[in-house]
Design a protein around this motif. Sequence first.
Motif: not given
Length: 374
Positions: A305-334
Amino acid sequence: MTGTTGRPDRVVLLNPGPVNVHDRVRAALAGPDECHREPESQALLGTVGGKITEVCGAGRDSHATVLFTGSGTAALEAVLSSVVPADGRLLVLDNGHYGERLLRIADVHGIATVRLEFGWAVPLDLDAVDQALAADAGITHVAVVHHETSTGMLNPLRELGPLVARHGRSLIADAISSLGAEDLDVVRDHVDWCVGTANKCLEGMPGISFVCAPRERLEALAHVPARTFYFDLSANYRAQVVKGSPQFTPAVQVLRALDAALDLTLAEGVAARTARYAARAAEIRAGLEERGIELLLPPERRAGSITNAHLANGMTYDELHDGLKEHGYVIYATQEKSAGVFRLANMGQLTGEDIAGFFRAFDEVVARCAPSTR
Ligand SMILES: *Cc1c(COP(=O)(O)O)cnc(C)c1O
């Protein structure tokens, strides 16, 4: 929210609970107003407890489930503070954030503990557990997290249970993020105290957590003085299960929703739910790997039920999270010790189209945020 999740009002939750629920679960929240001391409301506690006992793999004659109004940690605190006697000792198996939490709860209550610390995302060493139990006859209880949600690692409860039983100690399992979606049978696995919650793989609403245990163990708690008033497992058991009337006011509407969620769980069956979650997890893992993103654990250690993955493409977690949230997808930090890792959970009512939509949004966010590194 503009959202690209298929429905303008729908947020796709890829966090490890609360989850996207079935419409029948949501509808159950909006039932008629009710008083918790009326017979139909009191009966609900027994009904819900019985269904949870069944999901745990136990019989209603031999086992009972005690419900608490509170998140998963409430039921954990109830067990830890209620079952270890003053002259007892708790062995805590710690390989992540939630293992550490067990220790912190025990510490607050002044319970004597022995910590076996393996490190984050490091598998439990069952030989070390065997040796620790052999070396210390004062250890009365062992506590373990079944699915260590912080790393996504599934701990080998099925092998650990018989080992603890062989030493004659009592096993407490935090099954909060596994119950309903992983192979778990409290009888087969010798789990004396199984802790779960409504809003993860059982797909209910947050607000109710519980402990499933053999009735004879619950009865025997009458001889163990409680360390708290509200979370006294023995007193709650006597009121709720033996007398059939809750000790305090439960979150009745959340219980109605959990009752509906349990009906759906039992109708689907845990094995089928395990397979459904495995299909979503496989889509997530394949999608990440296709994009060159590295996953944290080797496949055989991963929960479904969970996949932990390394951030890539030089992105920060916040950039990824906030960008996805605009599309309606909520991801989670560790949690703290896995910096640079993000989590995608696939608990709840998710479809293959939800995951496909997630990756369309993901690609757009990556292209927008890190064009120079792609
Ligand atoms: C979610 C979770 C908990 C409890 O967290 P709450 O916020 O209190 O619901 C405890 N243990 C594990 C393994 C969990 O995943």
